[in-house]
Design a protein around this motif. Structure first.
Motif, PDB file in Angstrom:
ATOM      1  N   TYR A 124       3.142  -3.714  -9.635  1.00  0.00           N
ATOM      2  CA  TYR A 124       3.049  -2.292  -9.321  1.00  0.00           C
ATOM      3  C   TYR A 124       1.763  -1.794  -9.979  1.00  0.00           C
ATOM      4  O   TYR A 124       1.669  -1.737 -11.208  1.00  0.00           O
ATOM      5  CB  TYR A 124       4.287  -1.545  -9.818  1.00  0.00           C
ATOM      6  CG  TYR A 124       5.537  -2.035  -9.124  1.00  0.00           C
ATOM      7  CD1 TYR A 124       5.953  -1.466  -7.927  1.00  0.00           C
ATOM      8  CD2 TYR A 124       6.266  -3.122  -9.636  1.00  0.00           C
ATOM      9  CE1 TYR A 124       7.078  -1.949  -7.256  1.00  0.00           C
ATOM     10  CE2 TYR A 124       7.380  -3.609  -8.982  1.00  0.00           C
ATOM     11  CZ  TYR A 124       7.786  -3.019  -7.787  1.00  0.00           C
ATOM     12  OH  TYR A 124       8.887  -3.507  -7.126  1.00  0.00           O
ATOM     13  N   ILE A 125       0.770  -1.495  -9.144  1.00  0.00           N
ATOM     14  CA  ILE A 125      -0.573  -1.171  -9.619  1.00  0.00           C
ATOM     15  C   ILE A 125      -0.834   0.324  -9.487  1.00  0.00           C
ATOM     16  O   ILE A 125      -0.563   0.924  -8.441  1.00  0.00           O
ATOM     17  CB  ILE A 125      -1.626  -1.977  -8.827  1.00  0.00           C
ATOM     18  CG1 ILE A 125      -1.389  -3.483  -9.043  1.00  0.00           C
ATOM     19  CG2 ILE A 125      -3.041  -1.608  -9.248  1.00  0.00           C
ATOM     20  CD1 ILE A 125      -2.206  -4.380  -8.135  1.00  0.00           C
ATOM     21  N   ASN A 126      -1.356   0.912 -10.558  1.00  0.00           N
ATOM     22  CA  ASN A 126      -1.673   2.341 -10.591  1.00  0.00           C
ATOM     23  C   ASN A 126      -2.481   2.738  -9.358  1.00  0.00           C
ATOM     24  O   ASN A 126      -3.434   2.064  -8.978  1.00  0.00           O
ATOM     25  CB  ASN A 126      -2.468   2.648 -11.871  1.00  0.00           C
ATOM     26  CG  ASN A 126      -2.590   4.131 -12.139  1.00  0.00           C
ATOM     27  OD1 ASN A 126      -3.032   4.899 -11.293  1.00  0.00           O
ATOM     28  ND2 ASN A 126      -2.208   4.542 -13.339  1.00  0.00           N
ATOM     29  N   ARG A 127      -2.109   3.861  -8.749  1.00  0.00           N
ATOM     30  CA  ARG A 127      -2.770   4.309  -7.522  1.00  0.00           C
ATOM     31  C   ARG A 127      -4.278   4.450  -7.707  1.00  0.00           C
ATOM     32  O   ARG A 127      -5.058   4.229  -6.778  1.00  0.00           O
ATOM     33  CB  ARG A 127      -2.172   5.640  -7.077  1.00  0.00           C
ATOM     34  CG  ARG A 127      -2.772   6.182  -5.789  1.00  0.00           C
ATOM     35  CD  ARG A 127      -2.113   7.471  -5.358  1.00  0.00           C
ATOM     36  NE  ARG A 127      -2.714   7.977  -4.122  1.00  0.00           N
ATOM     37  CZ  ARG A 127      -2.311   9.068  -3.498  1.00  0.00           C
ATOM     38  NH1 ARG A 127      -1.302   9.776  -3.991  1.00  0.00           N
ATOM     39  NH2 ARG A 127      -2.911   9.465  -2.399  1.00  0.00           N
ATOM     40  N   ALA A 128      -4.713   4.794  -8.924  1.00  0.00           N
ATOM     41  CA  ALA A 128      -6.144   4.971  -9.186  1.00  0.00           C
ATOM     42  C   ALA A 128      -6.925   3.684  -8.991  1.00  0.00           C
ATOM     43  O   ALA A 128      -8.141   3.709  -8.777  1.00  0.00           O
ATOM     44  CB  ALA A 128      -6.348   5.494 -10.614  1.00  0.00           C
ATOM     45  N   PHE A 129      -6.226   2.540  -9.050  1.00  0.00           N
ATOM     46  CA  PHE A 129      -6.890   1.243  -8.922  1.00  0.00           C
ATOM     47  C   PHE A 129      -6.404   0.480  -7.694  1.00  0.00           C
ATOM     48  O   PHE A 129      -6.593  -0.735  -7.591  1.00  0.00           O
ATOM     49  CB  PHE A 129      -6.644   0.416 -10.195  1.00  0.00           C
ATOM     50  CG  PHE A 129      -6.863   1.186 -11.465  1.00  0.00           C
ATOM     51  CD1 PHE A 129      -8.111   1.740 -11.747  1.00  0.00           C
ATOM     52  CD2 PHE A 129      -5.830   1.396 -12.358  1.00  0.00           C
ATOM     53  CE1 PHE A 129      -8.311   2.465 -12.909  1.00  0.00           C
ATOM     54  CE2 PHE A 129      -6.022   2.120 -13.522  1.00  0.00           C
ATOM     55  CZ  PHE A 129      -7.276   2.665 -13.801  1.00  0.00           C
ATOM     56  N   ILE A 152      -0.820   3.610 -17.615  1.00  0.00           N
ATOM     57  CA  ILE A 152      -0.359   2.268 -17.275  1.00  0.00           C
ATOM     58  C   ILE A 152      -1.211   1.757 -16.125  1.00  0.00           C
ATOM     59  O   ILE A 152      -1.270   2.372 -15.057  1.00  0.00           O
ATOM     60  CB  ILE A 152       1.121   2.265 -16.864  1.00  0.00           C
ATOM     61  CG1 ILE A 152       1.997   2.787 -18.009  1.00  0.00           C
ATOM     62  CG2 ILE A 152       1.560   0.864 -16.448  1.00  0.00           C
ATOM     63  CD1 ILE A 152       1.978   1.929 -19.251  1.00  0.00           C
ATOM     64  N   LEU A 153      -1.896   0.641 -16.334  1.00  0.00           N
ATOM     65  CA  LEU A 153      -2.740   0.056 -15.303  1.00  0.00           C
ATOM     66  C   LEU A 153      -1.889  -0.674 -14.265  1.00  0.00           C
ATOM     67  O   LEU A 153      -2.101  -0.527 -13.066  1.00  0.00           O
ATOM     68  CB  LEU A 153      -3.748  -0.901 -15.934  1.00  0.00           C
ATOM     69  CG  LEU A 153      -4.761  -1.585 -15.017  1.00  0.00           C
ATOM     70  CD1 LEU A 153      -6.123  -1.673 -15.677  1.00  0.00           C
ATOM     71  CD2 LEU A 153      -4.279  -2.981 -14.632  1.00  0.00           C
ATOM     72  N   GLN A 154      -0.927  -1.447 -14.740  1.00  0.00           N
ATOM     73  CA  GLN A 154      -0.019  -2.137 -13.827  1.00  0.00           C
ATOM     74  C   GLN A 154       1.260  -2.503 -14.554  1.00  0.00           C
ATOM     75  O   GLN A 154       1.297  -2.581 -15.784  1.00  0.00           O
ATOM     76  CB  GLN A 154      -0.652  -3.395 -13.221  1.00  0.00           C
ATOM     77  CG  GLN A 154      -0.716  -4.579 -14.158  1.00  0.00           C
ATOM     78  CD  GLN A 154      -1.171  -5.879 -13.492  1.00  0.00           C
ATOM     79  OE1 GLN A 154      -1.804  -5.872 -12.449  1.00  0.00           O
ATOM     80  NE2 GLN A 154      -0.856  -7.001 -14.114  1.00  0.00           N
ATOM     81  N   VAL A 155       2.295  -2.710 -13.783  1.00  0.00           N
ATOM     82  CA  VAL A 155       3.566  -3.226 -14.287  1.00  0.00           C
ATOM     83  C   VAL A 155       3.902  -4.449 -13.456  1.00  0.00           C
ATOM     84  O   VAL A 155       3.753  -4.440 -12.230  1.00  0.00           O
ATOM     85  CB  VAL A 155       4.694  -2.182 -14.164  1.00  0.00           C
ATOM     86  CG1 VAL A 155       6.049  -2.819 -14.490  1.00  0.00           C
ATOM     87  CG2 VAL A 155       4.440  -1.000 -15.085  1.00  0.00           C
TER      88      VAL A 155
END
Length: 258
Positions: A161-166, A234-237
């Motif tokens: 799950y990757i932050n929308r910003a990235f 959070i960059l990714q989970v």
């Protein structure tokens, strides 16, 4: 005056004979040379261009290899000055960790990740609870399974799950091998400073049992990792689900005197 050490002769990395990604192969080869004194303390190691030519790899691969060496404290990079070999850190100044972020670069290199889907989703209550992220937010979801090179049966399911910003990273993931977070760091100039890991027992769902070739409701381990960057985001989970028989977590604890 900093001593410049010439690059070794061109010697392409042989990825076909190794389960490790190219950047890890390059990092390990350079690390061995540093330890053996080929590049002594205070010396400049070859430039990115020289290393690209030596290993017959891309600049991105070389940068990831150098990142590994920096995170292990073997070298430091200064703009305009190159990459310099650093003295070993003493026990008094070292930070003792059970697992470093750098260890995650090598994690899973004995498996291959086959992506099934990449899409933007809005987290519902169930996914919010599973990931620890706020319900109602949009994240880039990447779903797939990890398999060993020699076995067809998956060792587990991996969810990103990757932050929308990235989320733009999703455009190149199907062509990418290896961990995803270093790719995001490189693309967006970010740096993961903390990874929180949580391991919990769970049961295999009916849908997942067919994919993993195990019985429904059989025991499994769910490993959730949250990757944080310095500004607190959070960059990714990642959520990895492994049948109990296909995963073992080993940890060594040491006592250090203050």
């Amino acid at each position: 005056m900093v001593k410049k050490i010439s690059s070794s002769e061109t010697k392409p990395l042989k990825s076909a004979n190794s389960s490790r990604p190219l950047y890890m192969q390059a990092a390990l080869e350079l690390k061995e040379e540093i330890v053996n004194g080929v590049y002594p303390v205070g010396a400049l190691i070859p430039t990115e261009d020289e290393l690209c030519k030596r290993f017959s790899v891309s600049r991105y691969t070389v940068r990831e290899a150098l990142r590994v060496l920096r995170e292990e404290g073997l070298v430091s990079s200064r703009r305009g000055a190159g990459t310099i070999v650093e003295p070993s850190r003493s026990r008094d100044t070292d930070i003792h960790k059970v697992m470093s972020i750098n260890d995650l670069l090598a994690f899973g290199t004995d498996t291959r990740y086959a992506i099934d889907s990449i899409k933007m989703i809005t987290l519902d209550h169930k996914l919010a609870d599973k990931t620890g992220l706020p319900e109602g937010e949009e994240w880039l979801q990447v779903l797939g399974f990890r398999r060993t090179e020699n076995e067809g049966v998956p060792v587990g399911q991996s969810e990103y799950y990757i932050n929308r910003a990235f989320a733009a990273v999703g455009r190149i993931l199907l062509r990418h091998q290896g961990p995803i977070f270093p790719l995001i760091e490189d693309m967006f100039g970010q740096s993961v400073c903390e990874v929180h890991q949580q391991i919990a027992a769970t049961l295999i769902s009916k849908a997942l049992s067919a994919e993993l070739n195990v019985k429904e409701n059989s025991a499994a381990l769910e490993i959730r990792r949250s990757y944080k960057i310095p500004d607190g985001r959070i960059l990714q989970v990642t959520v990895n689900t492994h049948p109990a028989s296909r995963y073992r977590h080993s940890m060594t604890l040491q006592r250090f005197r203050s």
